[in-house]
Design a protein around this motif. Structure first.
Motif, PDB file in Angstrom:
ATOM      1  N   GLU A   1       6.108  13.137  12.408  1.00  0.00           N
ATOM      2  CA  GLU A   1       5.479  14.171  13.229  1.00  0.00           C
ATOM      3  C   GLU A   1       5.752  13.938  14.713  1.00  0.00           C
ATOM      4  O   GLU A   1       5.513  12.864  15.225  1.00  0.00           O
ATOM      5  CB  GLU A   1       3.970  14.149  12.968  1.00  0.00           C
ATOM      6  CG  GLU A   1       3.207  15.207  13.708  1.00  0.00           C
ATOM      7  CD  GLU A   1       1.717  15.145  13.398  1.00  0.00           C
ATOM      8  OE1 GLU A   1       1.195  16.133  12.869  1.00  0.00           O
ATOM      9  OE2 GLU A   1       1.098  14.108  13.682  1.00  0.00           O
ATOM     10  N   PRO A   2       6.255  14.968  15.408  1.00  0.00           N
ATOM     11  CA  PRO A   2       6.601  14.800  16.826  1.00  0.00           C
ATOM     12  C   PRO A   2       5.354  14.843  17.726  1.00  0.00           C
ATOM     13  O   PRO A   2       4.256  15.154  17.275  1.00  0.00           O
ATOM     14  CB  PRO A   2       7.495  16.005  17.103  1.00  0.00           C
ATOM     15  CG  PRO A   2       7.036  17.044  16.137  1.00  0.00           C
ATOM     16  CD  PRO A   2       6.603  16.300  14.907  1.00  0.00           C
TER      17      PRO A   2
ATOM     18  N   SER B   1       7.080  10.966   2.235  1.00  0.00           N
ATOM     19  CA  SER B   1       7.630  12.024   3.069  1.00  0.00           C
ATOM     20  C   SER B   1       6.715  13.240   3.023  1.00  0.00           C
ATOM     21  O   SER B   1       6.317  13.673   1.942  1.00  0.00           O
ATOM     22  CB  SER B   1       9.028  12.389   2.554  1.00  0.00           C
ATOM     23  OG  SER B   1       9.593  13.425   3.310  1.00  0.00           O
ATOM     24  N   VAL B   2       6.388  13.762   4.196  1.00  0.00           N
ATOM     25  CA  VAL B   2       5.578  14.970   4.338  1.00  0.00           C
ATOM     26  C   VAL B   2       4.277  14.851   3.525  1.00  0.00           C
ATOM     27  O   VAL B   2       3.945  15.692   2.706  1.00  0.00           O
ATOM     28  CB  VAL B   2       6.374  16.239   3.934  1.00  0.00           C
ATOM     29  CG1 VAL B   2       5.641  17.483   4.382  1.00  0.00           C
ATOM     30  CG2 VAL B   2       7.771  16.220   4.515  1.00  0.00           C
ATOM     31  N   THR B   3       3.548  13.779   3.770  1.00  0.00           N
ATOM     32  CA  THR B   3       2.294  13.525   3.070  1.00  0.00           C
ATOM     33  C   THR B   3       1.206  13.239   4.098  1.00  0.00           C
ATOM     34  O   THR B   3       1.371  12.372   4.953  1.00  0.00           O
ATOM     35  CB  THR B   3       2.440  12.321   2.116  1.00  0.00           C
ATOM     36  OG1 THR B   3       3.548  12.556   1.245  1.00  0.00           O
ATOM     37  CG2 THR B   3       1.193  12.117   1.297  1.00  0.00           C
ATOM     38  N   ASP B   4       0.105  13.961   4.009  1.00  0.00           N
ATOM     39  CA  ASP B   4      -1.014  13.755   4.919  1.00  0.00           C
ATOM     40  C   ASP B   4      -1.842  12.547   4.484  1.00  0.00           C
ATOM     41  O   ASP B   4      -1.917  12.231   3.295  1.00  0.00           O
ATOM     42  CB  ASP B   4      -1.919  14.992   4.933  1.00  0.00           C
ATOM     43  CG  ASP B   4      -1.175  16.240   5.382  1.00  0.00           C
ATOM     44  OD1 ASP B   4      -0.217  16.103   6.148  1.00  0.00           O
ATOM     45  OD2 ASP B   4      -1.562  17.346   4.948  1.00  0.00           O
TER      46      ASP B   4
ATOM     47  N   ASP C   1       0.847  -1.186   0.000  1.00  0.00           N
ATOM     48  CA  ASP C   1       0.000   0.000   0.000  1.00  0.00           C
ATOM     49  C   ASP C   1       0.885   1.240   0.000  1.00  0.00           C
ATOM     50  O   ASP C   1       1.963   1.245   0.604  1.00  0.00           O
ATOM     51  CB  ASP C   1      -0.892  -0.001   1.247  1.00  0.00           C
ATOM     52  CG  ASP C   1      -2.133   0.868   1.107  1.00  0.00           C
ATOM     53  OD1 ASP C   1      -2.308   1.518   0.065  1.00  0.00           O
ATOM     54  OD2 ASP C   1      -2.933   0.897   2.057  1.00  0.00           O
ATOM     55  N   GLY C   2       0.455   2.284  -0.671  1.00  0.00           N
ATOM     56  CA  GLY C   2       1.161   3.558  -0.612  1.00  0.00           C
ATOM     57  C   GLY C   2       2.509   3.540  -1.290  1.00  0.00           C
ATOM     58  O   GLY C   2       2.685   2.983  -2.358  1.00  0.00           O
ATOM     59  N   THR C   3       3.484   4.143  -0.606  1.00  0.00           N
ATOM     60  CA  THR C   3       4.808   4.366  -1.177  1.00  0.00           C
ATOM     61  C   THR C   3       5.888   3.727  -0.315  1.00  0.00           C
ATOM     62  O   THR C   3       5.964   3.974   0.871  1.00  0.00           O
ATOM     63  CB  THR C   3       5.095   5.884  -1.243  1.00  0.00           C
ATOM     64  OG1 THR C   3       4.091   6.499  -2.023  1.00  0.00           O
ATOM     65  CG2 THR C   3       6.456   6.166  -1.827  1.00  0.00           C
ATOM     66  N   PHE C   4       6.685   2.918  -0.904  1.00  0.00           N
ATOM     67  CA  PHE C   4       7.972   2.474  -0.365  1.00  0.00           C
ATOM     68  C   PHE C   4       8.825   2.273  -1.597  1.00  0.00           C
ATOM     69  O   PHE C   4       8.464   1.496  -2.477  1.00  0.00           O
ATOM     70  CB  PHE C   4       7.877   1.166   0.435  1.00  0.00           C
ATOM     71  CG  PHE C   4       7.883   1.355   1.923  1.00  0.00           C
ATOM     72  CD1 PHE C   4       9.059   1.575   2.613  1.00  0.00           C
ATOM     73  CD2 PHE C   4       6.697   1.315   2.627  1.00  0.00           C
ATOM     74  CE1 PHE C   4       9.055   1.750   3.986  1.00  0.00           C
ATOM     75  CE2 PHE C   4       6.680   1.483   4.004  1.00  0.00           C
ATOM     76  CZ  PHE C   4       7.866   1.702   4.685  1.00  0.00           C
TER      77      PHE C   4
ATOM     78  N   THR D   1      -0.017   8.185   8.456  1.00  0.00           N
ATOM     79  CA  THR D   1      -0.155   9.584   8.873  1.00  0.00           C
ATOM     80  C   THR D   1      -1.629   9.966   8.922  1.00  0.00           C
ATOM     81  O   THR D   1      -2.452   9.426   8.186  1.00  0.00           O
ATOM     82  CB  THR D   1       0.591  10.543   7.918  1.00  0.00           C
ATOM     83  OG1 THR D   1      -0.021  10.501   6.630  1.00  0.00           O
ATOM     84  CG2 THR D   1       2.053  10.196   7.821  1.00  0.00           C
ATOM     85  N   ASP D   2      -1.948  10.926   9.777  1.00  0.00           N
ATOM     86  CA  ASP D   2      -3.323  11.400   9.898  1.00  0.00           C
ATOM     87  C   ASP D   2      -3.627  12.437   8.804  1.00  0.00           C
ATOM     88  O   ASP D   2      -2.737  12.819   8.047  1.00  0.00           O
ATOM     89  CB  ASP D   2      -3.582  11.963  11.312  1.00  0.00           C
ATOM     90  CG  ASP D   2      -2.807  13.241  11.593  1.00  0.00           C
ATOM     91  OD1 ASP D   2      -2.070  13.722  10.716  1.00  0.00           O
ATOM     92  OD2 ASP D   2      -2.950  13.772  12.695  1.00  0.00           O
TER      93      ASP D   2
END
Length: 188
Positions: free
Chosen positions: A99-100, A68-71, A45-48, A184-185
């Motif tokens: 995200e911290p 990276s940096v994707t909601d 699923d998604g990106t790797f 990620t949310d």
């Protein structure tokens, strides 16, 4: 059909064999470096993606990177099928900038064991090295409500799983895949 019966009826059934043990060979140790390709890892699923941007762990050039940096992202990659023994252990090197912690950890990554025949994923938490630092009800995709890595994980560092942490005895002899997930949310 009973003996002596001649009804002239034939019945055929089609079935499919999935993940037969045609090429599994015992290997006391297996290292994936990604230097020559994805080495049988597949994106579920998604990106790797295999990349050499910035270099990999222990002086290697390549590694597998999630988005990276994707909601609202769900990235999952799985290893080739393996068959663990009750003494199997795992070691992997990780580096991340997730995200911290704000009021909670919302985004995170973790590792699981995917049972090929059951179709289920079981979280496995590292017992040594860089361990999970995020928990709570958040997360998304395969990390929802489960512990994982979050925040800053600079530099390549090793995470290790003992046979107990990897739950090797529970999966011994079964066909499984190592399953790495990152979720990620929907917010920045």
């Amino acid at each position: 059909m009973s003996a002596g019966s001649d009804t002239g009826i034939s019945r055929f059934q089609t079935f499919r064999l999935v993940a037969t043990e045609s090429d599994l060979a015992f290997q006391p140790s297996r290292t994936f470096t990604f230097e020559a390709g994805t080495e049988g890892f597949k994106v579920v699923d998604g990106t790797f993606a295999r990349t050499d941007a910035g270099g990999g762990a222990n002086g290697s050039a390549f590694y597998m990177a999630s988005s990276s940096v994707t909601d609202e992202q769900c990235d999952v990659v799985q290893s080739p099928i393996v068959r663990l023994t009750s003494a199997s252990t795992l070691s992997l090197y990780d580096q991340f900038a997730i995200e911290p912690m704000s009021d909670a950890f919302y985004d995170r990554a973790n590792v699981g064991i995917h049972d090929v025949f059951a179709g289920s994923r079981t979280l496995v938490a590292p017992s040594g090295g860089r361990t999970y630092n995020a928990n709570g009800p958040n997360g998304s995709c395969v990390t929802t409500g489960l512990p994982g890595w979050a925040g800053a994980g600079p530099l390549w560092q090793e995470s290790t799983w003992s046979a107990v942490a990897l739950q090797s005895a529970s999966f011994a002899g079964r066909l499984v895949r190592l399953d790495m997930g990152y979720g990620t949310d929907p917010l920045i």
